[in-house]
Design an enzyme around this catalytic site. Structure first.
Site, short mmCIF file in Angstrom:
data_model
loop_
_atom_site.label_atom_id
_atom_site.label_comp_id
_atom_site.label_asym_id
_atom_site.label_seq_id
_atom_site.Cartn_x
_atom_site.Cartn_y
_atom_site.Cartn_z
N LYS A 74 -4.35 9.72 -0.07
CA LYS A 74 -3.50 8.95 0.38
C LYS A 74 -3.26 7.75 -0.76
CE LYS A 74 -3.17 5.38 3.93
NZ LYS A 74 -3.88 4.89 5.24
N SER A 149 -1.67 4.84 8.97
CA SER A 149 -0.62 4.54 7.98
C SER A 149 -0.73 6.05 6.76
CB SER A 149 -1.11 3.45 7.34
OG SER A 149 -2.39 3.46 6.91
N SER A 173 -5.49 4.95 11.38
CA SER A 173 -4.64 5.31 10.31
C SER A 173 -4.79 6.80 10.00
CB SER A 173 -4.56 4.56 9.32
OG SER A 173 -3.98 3.23 9.61
#
Length: 477
Positions: A74, A149, A173
């Protein structure tokens, strides 16, 4: 291939790390122009790492447990020498000088880092878009949001571009995009997987956010793959004062016999959330199946925590270097947007922060007392299935007007406020083909229990995958 089978195939010589990397980049080239899961690729670095690994194998030298496994990271997690933007124009050209602890550990285990996955700006928002890169799309339907996210990580795993991606979870997330994309996502106990420099490097506003809430966890297609990843990721470091001793000697999914007498609490709405009827029905059916298979006791009950969304938002604001971000934005003449902008513009008072801290203590105490009588708390992962790309969430759920940006993720932040382990497991699709996730939250530090129950759910609801087909350089359905 699973993470375990791929690593074993590389170690045994049935395939090479170089072959795995080339297959990965072919798949990314075919699918990602339509999905936008990746924001930065490291083709040269991945090929060099694979070549070095294959040479070591050729000399019969020992290799790590993730040998040759392509992994996506990420874009909130630092990668030395590889652009890490945090989804923000403030850091559009940022190249870290050090790896995050988890990236160090992955490299030491001989995983191959293939690139960075898209995220919302600094993780503020449960969606997958920012002002730097194209919006990530859901592999089940590119017109739908993948959740966030950790949007790019979820989409990359669901589409089969990589078998393992690393996400971060400050309020859901990892679990939220796992649910919307139909994969397994684990938020370990607070401190199981350390974070640094992400969350803790005070020199970089925005990067240093979320410290008291953030968890880093694996996103995979199977529970067993997540357990293997945890064997590499978990363990203490002086860089993270919250990090825990590695008291779990074997990160493997415990057998089902360990769950025969478990006590499960089930709440379809935590007493306050509006929930889509189809999501609720599928969640209730999954819990009923569990009750039948395990012969366990399921009570429909929830801890009396109340709606904690305002408390959570206030704690996020407390964890944010608001002064530093405002200064950077002014210096670069960049206007921040969305939820982050609203947190920076509000005039927070000390009493508001103090109240949130006391409420967090009340919630944590309420939950541990509740969990003295229950081994697990099961809820939906999200209050609805995936929705359109152009909205922060539905403004009505089951006929109730709701706050679009937060009501659909009403369940996830509880595990961040308490630090408890929690996971999202796929339990099938809606009538129109959107994935639904079941959230399992465990007792303090019972990560293995959460994985054991997740594996049972996984066995009851075998996962189907998005009907993607590689055709030239496009995605066809």
């Amino acid at each position: 291939m699973t993470v375990a089978s791929m690593a074993e195939a590389v170690k045994s010589g049935r395939t090479s790390a170089a072959e795995r990397v080339e297959a990965t980049f072919r798949c990314i080239a075919a699918l990602d122009p339509s999905l936008h899961a990746f924001c930065t690729l490291d083709e040269a670095g991945a090929r060099a790492a694979a070549k070095a690994l294959d040479e070591r194998l050729g000399r019969n030298q020992p290799v790590g447990p993730l040998a040759g496994v392509p992994v996506a990271i990420k874009d909130l997690i630092c990668t030395k020498g590889l652009r890490t933007t945090f989804g923000s124009r403030l850091y559009a050209g940022h190249v870290p000088q050090e790896d995050d602890v988890v990236v160090e550990r992955l490299r030491a285990a001989d995983a191959i880092i293939v690139g960075k996955t898209n995220t919302s700006e600094f993780g503020y928002g449960a969606f997958g878009h920012n002002a730097l890169f194209p919006t990530t799309r859901n592999p089940w339907n590119p017109d739908l949001a993948p959740g966030g996210s950790s949007a790019g990580s979820a989409a990359a795993v669901a589409a089969g571009m990589v078998p393992l991606a690393i996400g971060s979870d400050g309020g859901g997330s990892v679990r939220v995009p796992a649910a919307l994309c139909g994969i397994f996502g684990l938020k370990p106990s607070m401190g199981r997987v350390p974070a640094y420099p992400g969350c803790r490097d005070e020199r970089h506003p925005g990067i240093s956010s979320w410290e008291s809430l953030e968890h880093i966890g694996p996103m995979t297609r199977t529970v067993a793959d997540a357990a293997l990843a945890m064997s590499v990721l978990a363990g203490p470091t002086p860089k993270d004062r919250f990090s825990l001793p590695n008291d779990i000697l074997q990160w493997a999914v415990p057998p089902v016999e360990t769950l025969r007498r478990v006590r499960i609490a089930f709440s379809p709405d935590l007493g306050f959330a509006a929930v889509d009827p189809e999501v609720r029905a599928r969640t209730e059916a999954a819990v009923h199946r569990l009750e039948q298979v395990l012969g366990c006791v399921v009570q429909v009950v929830q801890p009396d925590v109340g709606n904690y969304s305002a408390v959570f938002e206030t704690l996020v604001a407390m964890d944010t270097d608001r002064q530093g971000l405002r200064r950077m934005a002014a210096e670069q003449r960049i206007e921040l947007q969305g939820w982050l902008a609203s947190l920076l513009s509000r005039d927070w008072s000390a009493d508001t922060f103090t109240h949130a801290l006391m409420e967090r203590k009340r919630i944590a105490n309420t939950v541990w007392r509740f969990m003295e009588h229950h081994d697990f708390l099961i809820t939906p992962t999200t209050a609805c299935a995936a929705f359109g790309l152009d909205i922060p969430g539905p403004d009505t759920i089951n006929g109730r007007a709701v706050e679009a940006g937060s009501a659909w993720i009403a369940f996830s932040a509880l595990a961040n406020l308490t630090g408890a382990p929690a996971a999202s497991v796929p339990i099938g699709l809606t009538v129109d083909g959107r994935p639904v996730g079941l959230q399992i939250m465990g007792r303090h530090l019972d990560d293995l229990g959460v994985m054991a129950l997740s594996a049972v759910v996984e066995s009851l609801f075998p996962t189907s995958w998005p009907p993607l087909a590689i055709s030239g350089d496009t995605m066809s359905r």
